[in-house]
Design a protein around this motif. Structure first.
Motif, mmCIF file in Angstrom:
data_model
loop_
_atom_site.group_PDB
_atom_site.id
_atom_site.type_symbol
_atom_site.label_atom_id
_atom_site.label_comp_id
_atom_site.label_asym_id
_atom_site.label_seq_id
_atom_site.Cartn_x
_atom_site.Cartn_y
_atom_site.Cartn_z
ATOM 1 N N THR A 67 -0.386 11.053 -29.289
ATOM 2 C CA THR A 67 -0.646 9.692 -29.765
ATOM 3 C C THR A 67 -0.140 8.704 -28.713
ATOM 4 N N HIS A 68 -0.593 7.465 -28.809
ATOM 5 C CA HIS A 68 -0.108 6.430 -27.883
ATOM 6 C C HIS A 68 1.391 6.220 -28.052
ATOM 7 N N ASP A 69 1.874 6.231 -29.290
ATOM 8 C CA ASP A 69 3.308 6.041 -29.529
ATOM 9 C C ASP A 69 4.127 7.146 -28.866
ATOM 10 N N GLU A 70 3.681 8.391 -29.009
ATOM 11 C CA GLU A 70 4.389 9.504 -28.376
ATOM 12 C C GLU A 70 4.355 9.365 -26.859
ATOM 13 N N GLU B 12 3.199 -4.911 2.521
ATOM 14 C CA GLU B 12 2.178 -5.917 2.248
ATOM 15 C C GLU B 12 2.409 -7.141 3.127
ATOM 16 N N PRO B 13 1.350 -7.922 3.437
ATOM 17 C CA PRO B 13 1.509 -9.104 4.293
ATOM 18 C C PRO B 13 2.582 -10.084 3.795
ATOM 19 N N ALA B 14 2.682 -10.282 2.479
ATOM 20 C CA ALA B 14 3.682 -11.208 1.937
ATOM 21 C C ALA B 14 5.014 -10.503 1.639
ATOM 22 N N GLY B 15 5.068 -9.214 1.908
ATOM 23 C CA GLY B 15 6.301 -8.461 1.685
ATOM 24 C C GLY B 15 6.793 -8.574 0.252
ATOM 25 N N GLN B 16 8.092 -8.825 0.081
ATOM 26 C CA GLN B 16 8.696 -8.889 -1.244
ATOM 27 C C GLN B 16 8.239 -10.102 -2.050
ATOM 28 N N LEU B 17 7.517 -11.008 -1.435
ATOM 29 C CA LEU B 17 6.981 -12.164 -2.155
ATOM 30 C C LEU B 17 5.604 -11.875 -2.773
ATOM 31 N N THR B 18 5.102 -10.673 -2.590
ATOM 32 C CA THR B 18 3.810 -10.274 -3.141
ATOM 33 C C THR B 18 3.871 -10.337 -4.672
ATOM 34 N N PRO B 19 2.883 -10.974 -5.305
ATOM 35 C CA PRO B 19 2.870 -10.961 -6.773
ATOM 36 C C PRO B 19 2.576 -9.546 -7.274
ATOM 37 N N VAL B 20 3.381 -9.091 -8.224
ATOM 38 C CA VAL B 20 3.225 -7.731 -8.748
ATOM 39 C C VAL B 20 3.261 -7.741 -10.266
ATOM 40 N N ARG B 21 2.742 -6.651 -10.813
ATOM 41 C CA ARG B 21 2.763 -6.432 -12.255
ATOM 42 C C ARG B 21 2.906 -4.935 -12.481
ATOM 43 N N PHE B 22 3.600 -4.571 -13.534
ATOM 44 C CA PHE B 22 3.763 -3.164 -13.894
ATOM 45 C C PHE B 22 3.076 -2.932 -15.239
ATOM 46 N N ASP B 23 2.031 -2.108 -15.222
ATOM 47 C CA ASP B 23 1.302 -1.784 -16.446
ATOM 48 C C ASP B 23 1.648 -0.367 -16.888
ATOM 49 N N LEU B 24 1.608 -0.153 -18.196
ATOM 50 C CA LEU B 24 1.776 1.178 -18.768
ATOM 51 C C LEU B 24 0.465 1.534 -19.435
ATOM 52 N N ALA B 25 -0.155 2.622 -18.991
ATOM 53 C CA ALA B 25 -1.420 3.078 -19.556
ATOM 54 C C ALA B 25 -1.141 4.304 -20.416
ATOM 55 N N LEU B 26 -1.447 4.194 -21.692
ATOM 56 C CA LEU B 26 -1.201 5.266 -22.649
ATOM 57 C C LEU B 26 -2.525 5.945 -22.979
ATOM 58 N N VAL B 27 -2.531 7.272 -22.918
ATOM 59 C CA VAL B 27 -3.735 8.038 -23.204
ATOM 60 C C VAL B 27 -3.399 9.025 -24.315
ATOM 61 N N ASP B 28 -4.158 8.974 -25.417
ATOM 62 C CA ASP B 28 -3.870 9.882 -26.531
ATOM 63 C C ASP B 28 -4.688 11.167 -26.408
ATOM 64 N N GLY B 29 -4.476 12.065 -27.347
ATOM 65 C CA GLY B 29 -5.129 13.372 -27.316
ATOM 66 C C GLY B 29 -6.638 13.320 -27.384
ATOM 67 N N ALA B 30 -7.195 12.230 -27.901
ATOM 68 C CA ALA B 30 -8.646 12.069 -27.965
ATOM 69 C C ALA B 30 -9.192 11.361 -26.732
ATOM 70 N N GLY B 31 -8.303 11.026 -25.797
ATOM 71 C CA GLY B 31 -8.744 10.364 -24.570
ATOM 72 C C GLY B 31 -8.831 8.857 -24.668
#
Length: 117
Positions: A60-63, A87-106
């Motif tokens: 499941t997504h929760d698991e 990266e050209p802007a180094g540590q000033l590069t805009p970043v985002r951290f996403d979490l992708a959850l995949v369940d047993g049904a895909g």
């Protein structure tokens, strides 16, 4: 599930998530990028922003979400810092951290900017 089955399920989950990002115009530029600090499953770009994507697969997504530990988040953040150092802007590069959850049904649920929560 055996180790090999888990590994293959993880690969399939990453491939499915990559397709979602690519279809949305946020092209994946690296898979399983490894730095000194650790590995990042997928890295995508949305304009100047770099998106670091952790993929978790379970029944499941929760698991799946429960599989992400504080220690793993720290390793991912360290590896991301290494990556944007090139990266050209180094540590000033805009970043985002996403979490992708995949369940047993895909089914895929993407939590954008998940590490900020």
């Amino acid at each position: 599930m055996s180790g090999l089955q888990s590994y293959r399920a993880g690969l399939h989950a990453e491939e499915a998530v990559e397709r979602v990002y690519n279809r949305s115009g946020r092209m994946v530029c690296a898979r399983r990028w490894r730095g000194i600090s650790g590995e990042i499953d997928l890295i995508a770009r949305d304009g100047a922003e770099v998106i670091f994507i952790e993929v978790k697969q379970s029944r499941t997504h929760d698991e799946a979400a429960l599989h992400l530990s504080e220690r793993q988040i720290a390793r991912i953040c360290g590896a991301a810092s290494e990556f944007i150092g090139g990266e050209p802007a180094g540590q000033l590069t805009p970043v985002r951290f996403d979490l992708a959850l995949v369940d047993g049904a895909g089914r895929i649920e993407i939590l954008e900017n998940a590490f900020a929560a």
